[in-house]
Design a protein around this motif. Structure first.
Motif, short mmCIF file in Angstrom:
data_model
loop_
_atom_site.label_atom_id
_atom_site.label_comp_id
_atom_site.label_asym_id
_atom_site.label_seq_id
_atom_site.Cartn_x
_atom_site.Cartn_y
_atom_site.Cartn_z
N PHE A 166 0.85 -1.19 0.00
CA PHE A 166 0.00 0.00 0.00
C PHE A 166 0.89 1.24 0.00
O PHE A 166 1.81 1.34 0.81
N GLY A 167 0.63 2.17 -0.90
CA GLY A 167 1.41 3.40 -0.94
C GLY A 167 2.63 3.31 -1.85
O GLY A 167 2.92 2.26 -2.42
N PRO A 168 3.38 4.43 -1.96
CA PRO A 168 4.45 4.52 -2.96
C PRO A 168 5.79 3.94 -2.55
O PRO A 168 6.62 3.65 -3.40
N GLU A 169 6.07 3.77 -1.25
CA GLU A 169 7.41 3.35 -0.85
C GLU A 169 7.61 1.84 -0.98
O GLU A 169 6.66 1.08 -1.17
N GLU A 170 8.88 1.43 -0.88
CA GLU A 170 9.23 0.02 -1.02
C GLU A 170 8.76 -0.76 0.21
O GLU A 170 8.98 -0.33 1.34
N TRP A 171 8.17 -1.92 -0.04
CA TRP A 171 7.76 -2.83 1.03
C TRP A 171 8.65 -4.07 0.98
O TRP A 171 9.51 -4.20 0.10
N LEU A 172 8.46 -4.96 1.95
CA LEU A 172 9.21 -6.21 1.95
C LEU A 172 9.01 -6.95 0.64
O LEU A 172 7.89 -7.03 0.13
N GLN A 173 10.08 -7.51 0.14
CA GLN A 173 10.04 -8.21 -1.14
C GLN A 173 10.60 -9.62 -0.99
O GLN A 173 11.30 -9.90 -0.04
N PRO A 174 10.28 -10.52 -1.96
CA PRO A 174 9.52 -10.27 -3.19
C PRO A 174 8.03 -10.13 -2.94
O PRO A 174 7.48 -10.71 -2.00
#
Length: 361
Positions: free
Chosen positions: A274-282
């Motif tokens: 949710f939102g523009p920033e990087e989240w945990l991946q993959p």
């Protein structure tokens, strides 16, 4: 000093009596009990726009969930986000809504879990323990259930956030709300919170058996099992030291070891960005497409971070993520349901409750 206000107690309770050595005109109070209060994320009351807006406003206003400065975030939330998102979320909820009970599946499953846990505790401890549930967002609220338990005579409360892995945006905010509810009690009950149980052997065994049952029912073994956990912004871990990522990875590793698999047969991913920033991946939605493109045409997905099936599993995984896989050329998509009220899952939850009641019972 030291006495509850009689008006806050259920003086009409069948077990209400005057305390020993009290004056004859002393108000009756219920016998002392222990409360076990289970907490899950929450659910809207209905799928219409205003029900969804109230629920999403409470959820997305939580500083543990979205930590942007209030002056910056609230105009965006109350203006743009809540003008559009309630329609989309309401449509998604309609596809999974329990129309017979007129409630979300999360609510239905939570009630089933509470009934099973209550039965297990009553068999061992009798009527001394009261079991109830609340939601961090929406109804029934944490505050209303704390008030109810206190009114019924609970002088001790064990609070259990139903999240196997700890995260500030789940476990911590549930605890916060519990502690805020206690702030309004003149005579606060003794209180404990249940820690995360991501590596509990019975929980891991319950996960493993759910995978084995699903594979047996499908009649074949998919190319890979995706363990999809709810995501968090990477910043929360890097800046705040949240242990969530490590605990998710350990759950997957323990599941892999219990199943006797190697690293090519199972992996960890994260969903619900949710939102523009990087989240945990993959990201799960992207990873399932990559798996299809690399030749893994048959996959299974489970959700070890969710104690009960909800919008993120029944709609996001089994509809949106499945669609991403099939659009990339995938052929067989198997969603493995959450543990819900599975007897072994209930056994794991009861084990956590009993360990944390030590010294009280």
């Amino acid at each position: 000093m030291g006495q509850m206000k009689p008006s806050r107690l259920n003086t009409d309770a069948a077990d209400a009596t005057c305390p020993a050595h009290a004056p004859k005109d002393h108000a009756k109070i219920p016998s002392e009990k222990i409360g076990v209060l289970l907490s899950n994320l929450g659910t809207p009351d209905a799928t219409d726009y205003w029900s969804m807006r109230r629920y999403l406003s409470e959820f997305l206003s939580d500083k543990r969930v979205i930590d942007y400065p209030r002056w910056k975030w609230q105009p965006i939330l109350q203006g743009i986000v809540l003008s559009i998102r309630p329609f989309k979320s309401g449509a998604a909820y309609k596809t999974i809504w329990n129309n017979e009970a007129n409630e979300s599946p999360l609510m239905t499953i939570t009630k089933d879990q509470v009934a099973a846990i209550e039965k297990g505790l009553k068999a061992e401890f009798g009527d001394r323990i009261m079991v109830d549930y609340c939601m961090r967002y929406g109804n029934p609220s944490t505050k209303s259930k704390v008030e109810k338990l206190v009114a019924e005579g609970c002088t001790k409360i064990l609070f259990f956030p139903l999240y196997p892995q700890y995260a500030g945006a789940t476990t911590a905010t549930a605890n916060d709300e519990f502690f805020r509810a206690l702030m309004d009690e003149n005579w606060q009950p003794a209180s404990r919170t249940v820690p995360p149980y991501f590596d509990d052997p019975t929980y891991v065994e319950a996960l493993a058996q759910s995978v084995e049952r699903a594979y047996a029912a499908a009649g074949k073994k998919p190319d890979i099992l995706i363990c999809s956990y709810h995501g968090l912004p990477e910043r929360y871990l890097k800046e705040g030291g949240d242990p969530y990522h490590c605990q998710c990875q350990k759950t997957t590793r323990l599941l892999k070891e219990r199943l006797g698999w190697d690293d090519t047969q199972i992996m960890t991913t994260f969903q619900s960005k949710f939102g523009p920033e990087e989240w945990l991946q993959p990201y799960t939605v992207e990873e399932v497409a990559r798996q299809a493109e690399k030749g893994n045409k048959s996959i299974a997905v489970c959700a070890p971070a969710f104690s009960a099936d909800c919008i993120e599993t029944l709609e996001e995984i089994n509809e949106e993520i499945k669609e991403s896989f099939e659009h990339a050329g995938g052929e067989d998509f198997l969603y493995i349901p959450c543990l819900n009220a599975d007897p072994l899952h209930i056994e794991a939850l009861l084990g956590q409750i009993k360990r944390n009641l030590s010294g009280w019972v």
